[in-house]
Design a protein around this motif. Sequence first.
Motif, PDB file in Angstrom:
ATOM      1  N   GLU A 255       0.835  -1.191   0.000  1.00  0.00           N
ATOM      2  CA  GLU A 255       0.000   0.000   0.000  1.00  0.00           C
ATOM      3  C   GLU A 255       0.878   1.253   0.000  1.00  0.00           C
ATOM      4  OE1 GLU A 255      -3.924   1.675   2.429  1.00  0.00           O
ATOM      5  OE2 GLU A 255      -2.578   0.197   3.340  1.00  0.00           O
ATOM      6  N   HIS A 256       0.504   2.167  -0.893  1.00  0.00           N
ATOM      7  CA  HIS A 256       1.211   3.441  -1.035  1.00  0.00           C
ATOM      8  C   HIS A 256       2.622   3.264  -1.603  1.00  0.00           C
ATOM      9  CE1 HIS A 256      -2.105   4.842   1.313  1.00  0.00           C
ATOM     10  NE2 HIS A 256      -1.743   4.117   2.351  1.00  0.00           N
ATOM     11  N   CYS A 278       8.264   4.218  -2.748  1.00  0.00           N
ATOM     12  CA  CYS A 278       7.059   4.672  -2.059  1.00  0.00           C
ATOM     13  C   CYS A 278       6.531   5.948  -2.707  1.00  0.00           C
ATOM     14  CB  CYS A 278       7.331   4.928  -0.571  1.00  0.00           C
ATOM     15  SG  CYS A 278       7.691   3.420   0.351  1.00  0.00           S
ATOM     16  N   PHE A 282       5.395   8.932   1.949  1.00  0.00           N
ATOM     17  CA  PHE A 282       5.672   7.649   2.578  1.00  0.00           C
ATOM     18  C   PHE A 282       7.154   7.347   2.444  1.00  0.00           C
ATOM     19  CE2 PHE A 282       1.267   7.639   1.426  1.00  0.00           C
ATOM     20  CZ  PHE A 282       0.635   7.039   2.509  1.00  0.00           C
ATOM     21  N   LYS A 306       5.687   3.306   4.978  1.00  0.00           N
ATOM     22  CA  LYS A 306       5.134   3.887   6.195  1.00  0.00           C
ATOM     23  C   LYS A 306       4.959   5.391   5.981  1.00  0.00           C
ATOM     24  CE  LYS A 306       6.133   4.610  11.092  1.00  0.00           C
ATOM     25  NZ  LYS A 306       7.148   4.466  12.162  1.00  0.00           N
ATOM     26  N   ALA A 307       3.802   5.848   6.421  1.00  0.00           N
ATOM     27  CA  ALA A 307       3.522   7.273   6.251  1.00  0.00           C
ATOM     28  C   ALA A 307       4.532   8.112   7.028  1.00  0.00           C
ATOM     29  CB  ALA A 307       2.112   7.588   6.725  1.00  0.00           C
ATOM     30  N   HIS A 325      -6.928  10.740  11.141  1.00  0.00           N
ATOM     31  CA  HIS A 325      -5.670  10.134  10.713  1.00  0.00           C
ATOM     32  C   HIS A 325      -5.960   9.074   9.664  1.00  0.00           C
ATOM     33  CE1 HIS A 325      -3.911  12.206  14.121  1.00  0.00           C
ATOM     34  NE2 HIS A 325      -4.792  11.619  14.930  1.00  0.00           N
ATOM     35  N   ILE A 326      -5.414   9.264   8.487  1.00  0.00           N
ATOM     36  CA  ILE A 326      -5.640   8.304   7.403  1.00  0.00           C
ATOM     37  C   ILE A 326      -4.667   7.139   7.512  1.00  0.00           C
ATOM     38  CG2 ILE A 326      -5.681   8.015   4.899  1.00  0.00           C
ATOM     39  CD1 ILE A 326      -6.302  10.989   4.665  1.00  0.00           C
ATOM     40  N   HIS A 327      -3.401   7.477   7.784  1.00  0.00           N
ATOM     41  CA  HIS A 327      -2.368   6.452   7.755  1.00  0.00           C
ATOM     42  C   HIS A 327      -1.727   6.218   9.120  1.00  0.00           C
ATOM     43  CE1 HIS A 327      -2.810   6.950   3.472  1.00  0.00           C
ATOM     44  NE2 HIS A 327      -2.413   8.212   3.526  1.00  0.00           N
ATOM     45  N   THR A 331       0.466  11.451  10.958  1.00  0.00           N
ATOM     46  CA  THR A 331       1.285  11.060   9.814  1.00  0.00           C
ATOM     47  C   THR A 331       0.764  11.765   8.570  1.00  0.00           C
ATOM     48  OG1 THR A 331      -0.101   9.126   9.408  1.00  0.00           O
ATOM     49  CG2 THR A 331       1.822   8.811  10.826  1.00  0.00           C
ATOM     50  N   SER A 334      -2.742  13.302   7.710  1.00  0.00           N
ATOM     51  CA  SER A 334      -3.545  13.610   8.890  1.00  0.00           C
ATOM     52  C   SER A 334      -3.947  15.078   8.853  1.00  0.00           C
ATOM     53  CB  SER A 334      -2.768  13.321  10.177  1.00  0.00           C
ATOM     54  OG  SER A 334      -2.543  11.944  10.325  1.00  0.00           O
TER      55      SER A 334
END
Length: 747
Positions: A255-256, A278, A282, A306-307, A325-327, A331, A334
């Motif tokens: 993801e991402h 990424c 991220f 990772k965000a 917070h999305i991630h 992060t 957010s």
Amino acid sequence: MWALGSCGVCCLGIAVFTCGVVMQVGAWTYYYSEEDYEWDDARTYCQTFFTDLVAIQNKEEIEYLNRTLPYHGKYYWIGIRKLRGIWTWVGTKKALTKEAANWATGEPNNRKFNQDCVEIYIKRSSEAGKWNDEPCTKKKKKALCYKVSCQPLICGLHGDCVEVIQSYKCECHPGFEGDKCENAVQCPILEPRAAYMNCSHPFGDFRYNSTCTFWCSEGFERRGADELQCLADRQWSAETPTCTAITCPELRAPEHAELNCSHLHGNFAFGSICDFSCQPGFELMGSQSHECMATGNWTGDIPRCKAVTCPVLSAPDHGELHCSHIHGNFTFGSTCDFSCLPGFELMGPVSHECTAMGIWTGDTPQCKAISCSVLSAPEYGEVNCSHIHGNFTFGSTCAFSCQPGFVLMGPQSRECMAKRTWTGDIPRCKAVTCPVLSAPKHGELNCSHLHGNFTFGSICDFSCQSGFELIGPESCECTAMGTWSKSTPQCKAITCPVLGAPEHGELNCSHIHGNFTFGSTCDFSCLPGFELMGPVSHECTAMGTWTGDTPQCKAITCSLLTAPEHGELNCSHVYENFTFGSICDFSCQTGFELIGPQSRECMATGTWTGDTSQCQAISCPVLDAPSHGYLNCSHPHGNFTFNSTCSFSCKEGFIQMGAEMLRCSATGNWTRHPPVCEEDSAAFLKQVLVYTSTSALAAIGLVLSGTLIALLAKQLSDREEKKKLLNPTSDLGAPGIFTNAAYDSTL
């Protein structure tokens, strides 16, 4: 062609066979016996002269037998028997299949005993050609035999000769073909793709029973069986295997993230290389590049994106923070919205967003207290404000007061609210009004008013009628507090000072005009153990004074105690020396004993408990003058008491035997035994000599004189012995116990 032979009665036993048989080479023939046998004997018969009991293979054969064999009421044995519970063709030892069975209706009966052999109905009126199970020992059947016509190896090594009606045929073993089963069947020639192959061909290249094994190089895996065999149906036992590159698990961009791969031998196969990256916002956690190995595994662990983290935000003072917070908390992506508590307004951006760079958009906001209008003091008044968050802002409180002479009309305080308004109305200051005064009873009132009747500044004078005194101020002024400067006076009987009970005492008063007023009388008394010092009663006079001085309760005094002679005194005093509660302890010096109580306490009656204590000298036994003697004593503390001394003397003609002086000791004993007076022998002898010198001395007198002299000597000797007993030592200080027993009549 098929031929049927028969034997008549001329055929006796199994050793002679004279029956003719019509047969053709290459076909088999049927025979039957003229005699009836048990099943075992019938088979022996067939095996001796022919091949075996008939083995029926199909319905065509059954129809032929039923058509050509003669009718026999007891029918014919055939080559089927139950072995180990299974119906079996004894010639071939093959089990009877369900499809080949030809049982009559209701057969086999399976009576569960002895019905293990089979007969065939020939030319029966019903169910001709059908089978029936019978006991093997039943001797009623004819033997139905057959004789083979096939010769060994007529069908070669890979076929079996099968006899059929009027002919025979070669049944080839699986995998072989031809009239004599001489050829192995051909399978397709194998050409594996990207695989190594090794084959063995026992009957020719890629023919029946050829086997081929396959393998692949490193990094590749076989798809299909590792060994193929050419089967009898001209097909290989499996599809031709191939070597394909070993595949690793298909990678997907986390993801991402994004995935970029290069494939040498196929997607995600051996040798493939994949690089991860990424998306903005991220960061890659793990290795960037991965390669598919020959083991089917990728090098390294799969990374993740990772965000990016922004600094943690907190709510401003007096505010709140609400984040989505999305991630993950704080992060990339957010968003945080700021708001303020009631009474505060936000100074700065309402919302922040965490960017791909790990920083927040906008500056940090603050919550500032909301402002209210500035307040001023009312006319004739003052204002005093306290500000929590700033001058005249939310939470500020202002207290109002008025100048002397005015009273506040309206709220005493106002508070700045969250809606930018103050609580309450605007206050004002109004001249203070005092309560309306009236003349006291038995008195008069005279007032002057500056600002109105009984208002701030009004002055009122009071006076009383004759016989009363003004209790309170002579004049009052209405103060700024709305009260009179002094209490409202009264015309009351003259008041004396308030009396209180003296310490350790009580007060009992009677009131005529009120407490402690003119005419009141108060009686004083004291608690037990105390005595009143001063007047017992006071009276309040017209002058406002009490008669007499203020009394006191003083602890009752007991008589002064002193230490007894030859003794000591030790006292403890609660109030004053030798007063109520004082306790005195007595003790005596050496040689004296306490007569009376050891302790005395001063009582509430002013007397001491117990009698007077004394220290009395310890007594020794009373001494008497010795017989024929004198006693002379000195007694400093009393007759025959401690430190008394006594000296002894004897009358003329006697001498003292024992101590000359005795002293009474502190133990109550004399230091020596008392002495005794003994007759003096020297004086007696002198008298005798005077007597013997007279002219009356005769011869008998001379004899008597000798006797007296001897007696005197005896007395002197006895006296010395007694003297030693009575006076073992001449020291007055040495111990000696004197008792009445010391006096002996013999002395």
